[in-house]
Enzyme design. Structure first.
Site, PDB file in Angstrom:
ATOM      1  N   SER A 122       0.840  -1.199   0.000  1.00 13.13           N
ATOM      2  CA  SER A 122       0.000   0.000   0.000  1.00 13.13           C
ATOM      3  C   SER A 122       0.878   1.254   0.000  1.00 13.13           C
ATOM      4  O   SER A 122       1.757   1.394  -0.840  1.00 13.13           O
ATOM      5  CB  SER A 122      -0.943  -0.050   1.206  1.00 13.13           C
ATOM      6  OG  SER A 122      -1.966   0.890   1.088  1.00 13.13           O
ATOM      7  N   ASP A 162      -8.835  -3.991  -6.515  1.00 10.43           N
ATOM      8  CA  ASP A 162      -8.744  -4.803  -5.293  1.00 10.43           C
ATOM      9  C   ASP A 162      -9.659  -4.281  -4.199  1.00 10.43           C
ATOM     10  O   ASP A 162      -9.439  -4.536  -3.017  1.00 10.43           O
ATOM     11  CB  ASP A 162      -7.304  -4.872  -4.796  1.00 10.43           C
ATOM     12  CG  ASP A 162      -6.794  -3.557  -4.209  1.00 10.43           C
ATOM     13  OD1 ASP A 162      -7.534  -2.553  -4.218  1.00 10.43           O
ATOM     14  OD2 ASP A 162      -5.643  -3.521  -3.736  1.00 10.43           O
ATOM     15  N   HIS A 177      -7.594  -5.651  -0.814  1.00 13.07           N
ATOM     16  CA  HIS A 177      -6.390  -4.858  -0.572  1.00 13.07           C
ATOM     17  C   HIS A 177      -5.567  -5.350   0.621  1.00 13.07           C
ATOM     18  O   HIS A 177      -4.336  -5.429   0.544  1.00 13.07           O
ATOM     19  CB  HIS A 177      -6.790  -3.398  -0.372  1.00 13.07           C
ATOM     20  CG  HIS A 177      -5.623  -2.456  -0.299  1.00 13.07           C
ATOM     21  ND1 HIS A 177      -4.812  -2.193  -1.376  1.00 13.07           N
ATOM     22  CD2 HIS A 177      -5.127  -1.720   0.724  1.00 13.07           C
ATOM     23  CE1 HIS A 177      -3.879  -1.325  -1.032  1.00 13.07           C
ATOM     24  NE2 HIS A 177      -4.040  -1.030   0.245  1.00 13.07           N
TER      25      HIS A 177
END
Length: 609
Positions: free
Chosen positions: A180, A511, A564
């Site tokens: 991320s 995602d 995610h």
């Protein structure tokens, strides 16, 4: 599944369970080889108190973020006060010091039972990894990347730990696994290492990380997830209701306790309190989409046009040839104008640009429209906009990735003034221009060069097959003394004619948090081969993981999830990571693994390479 739950009971219900990746690969004879560094993203890393005000008495070295969030329940306003940063400097407020938790426990679990890195760590341990060859590069994810070095010397610590791991492993390369926002943070780190002191570390990656100028002086870099970022960050700035629009870490109040912040402690000022806190977190501005209209599209085009939201996902792995199946244009569906990131009104989202009457908001007069007595404790910059400023924003009708930056400067000038000192969102014309030596450009892959390390390999690993936020339909909310003027129009639905629009949000494949374009573009095109962004020709690979929800409740968050955060428990992804850590190359993994239209979409982007 809790570890204490007897496996034979589970298998009696679900049938024989597959071996976890670590067990499977250990049986194949794989053993730990390259040291591994984890770089967590926003939200997931624990933060603890080292100094606080009187209301935080008794909380020394207790977690204020991550863990049980117990202190939030007991003293919520005190918690908001301590989690906020100084609104002018972006650093610690007077008398408050919150610092990142260190070690693997910093981000193995976000909360009890909610894993982040824990499953991957456990599987790596199966082939011989332990703390001496695994390192969690924890940092305070609230502050700007450069300020983590200014305040905590975090970048220096990461560099020293990587060097130590290289030395103690006999000079083996290091596998870096950022997740991320951690991807952007590590991009910043690589440029910092090479930059001259005092702004940077003054070393060359190609040599410093291999100690002694070895013959193959290059660092492996295993990159997970996204570079150009999620458009959903705009929703967090304008509505104030989420840290990011993350479905897994989700909104602040959802990640702690459902409906808790809606109780009498915060009353109707809940969102304002959250906005006041999160608007002091400079790191959120690193996630504003980069590349403007060139990457994300304009009023009447987008790279993903023709995407069909209700299409059936393929069951088996496919390659680039599968893109026609995933991106075929439906004759009956309305073409979504994804380049319009924000549209005020559903009809505006559909009109041709020539039919939209717009009034420029940039020169609109601002002015306080309320006395702000009731909201003095939760003041936001909306109170300085006044009715005229709010109306001017709505009268502009529609915003693309380029104009939305002007919108953010208009709506939140103080926030963006700090952000502009630390982050940039454009595309470099000349990467040799001296201005790009400044740290504000280091986390933008469109304004920096990768290191001169041709032996490095970069993998972009991300989930696909989940509807993901891409653009929004907005409305003006009713006025009042304490209110947030702009909100997503959750009543806006596309129906059968435009199934991509649900609850005021236009969706694309991704995602659930990051669109595919953001996740894959640089490895598919921007960095593929020798380009001006990748002058040494570092090899890049795309590894997509098609989402499959849990088959039953006993699977928990699932072993084939593409979401995610949940993808961190995806067996296929974990197996790929372990193989690379044990010495495999991208070719050994089979090269690209593609389920989406990322190659076709990337070709539509006209970027000088």
């Amino acid at each position: 599944m809790p570890a204490s739950f007897p496996q034979y009971v589970t298998e009696a219900i679900t049938g024989p369970l597959p071996d976890p990746p670590g067990v499977k690969l250990a049986k194949e004879g794989l053993r730990a080889k390259h040291p591994v560094v984890f770089v967590p993203g926003i939200v997931t890393g624990g933060l603890e108190l080292w100094e606080g005000h009187q209301c935080a008495e008794g909380l020394f070295r207790k977690r204020l973020w991550g863990g049980t969030f117990g202190e939030l329940y007991k003293r919520p306003l005190c918690w908001v006060e301590h989690m906020s940063l100084d609104n002018e400097t972006g650093l610690d407020p007077s008398g408050i010091r919150i610092r990142p938790v260190s070690g693997l426990v910093a981000a193995d679990y976000f909360a009890p039972g909610y894993f982040v890195w824990a499953v991957l760590i456990a599987n790596l341990a199966r082939i011989g990894y332990e703390e001496k060859n695994m390192y969690m590069a924890a940092y305070d994810w609230r502050i700007s990347f450069q300020n983590t070095e200014v305040r905590d010397q975090t970048l220096s610590r990461i560099k020293s730990n990587i060097e130590l791991m290289v030395a103690s492993s006999g000079g083996k390369k290091v596998v870096i696994i950022p997740h991320s926002m951690g991807v952007l943070y590590f991009l910043h780190f690589m440029k910092w290492v090479e930059a001259p002191a005092p702004m940077g570390g003054g070393e060359k990656i190609a040599y410093r990380f291999t100690l002694g100028f070895r013959k193959d002086p290059n660092l492996y870099l295993l990159v997970m997830f996204f570079y150009l970022q999620s458009v959903s960050v705009f929703a967090s700035f304008s509505q104030g209701e989420c840290i990011m629009h993350m479905q897994d870490s989700d909104c602040v109040h959802k990640s702690m306790a459902p409906s808790f912040l809606e109780n009498e402690m915060f009353n109707f000022q809940t969102l304002q309190h959250v906005m006041r806190m999160t608007r002091t977190w400079d790191s959120t501005m690193s996630m504003i989409p980069k590349g403007g209209d060139t990457i994300w599209g304009g009023l009447d085009w987008s790279p993903e046009e023709g995407h069909e939201c209700n299409e059936k996902k393929p069951k088996n792995n496919s390659t680039q040839t599968s893109e026609n199946d995933r991106t075929r244009k439906s004759a009956n569906a309305t073409r979504v104008k994804y380049g319009r990131l924000i549209s005020f009104g559903k009809h505006v989202a559909d009109l041709h640009s020539s039919e939209i009457e717009r009034i420029d908001f940039r020169d609109a007069l601002k002015g306080k429209s309320h006395a702000n007595s009731t909201c003095r404790d939760v003041w936001t910059e909306y109170h300085d906009m006044g009715i005229g400023g709010v109306k001017a924003v709505a009268d502009y009708k529609v915003y693309t990735a380029g104009s939305v930056l002007d919108l953010l400067h208009f709506v939140a000038p103080k926030l963006m003034k700090r952000g502009s000192a630390h982050f940039s969102y454009g595309i470099a014309d000349d990467l040799d221009d001296k201005k790009y030596e400044h740290y504000k450009y280091w986390s933008n892959p469109l304004e920096t060069k990768l290191p001169n390390a041709p032996g490095m390999e970069i993998f972009s690993m991300y989930g696909v097959g989940i509807p993901t936020e891409r653009a929004y339909v907005y409305k003006l909310s009713p006025g009042g003394d304490c209110y947030i003027p702009f909100q997503i129009d959750t009543s806006a639905e596309g129906g059968s004619e435009s199934p991509c629009l649900k609850g005021g949000v236009f969706h694309i494949d991704g995602d659930e948090t990051v669109p595919i374009l953001s996740a894959g573009y640089m490895c598919v095109k921007g960095w593929r081969g020798k380009t001006r962004f990748n002058p040494s020709g570092i090899r890049t690979f795309i590894r997509e993981y098609n989402h499959a929800p849990p088959a039953n409740l006993l699977e928990g968050r699932g072993t084939q999830s593409g979401a995610h955060v949940d993808i961190m428990g995806n067996f296929a992804l974990i197996e790929d990571i372990i193989r690379v850590a044990a010495g495999a190359t991208g070719e050994d993994l089979g090269g690209d693994q593609v389920y989406s239209g990322i190659f076709k979409w990337s070709e539509r982007i006209k970027l000088k390479l």
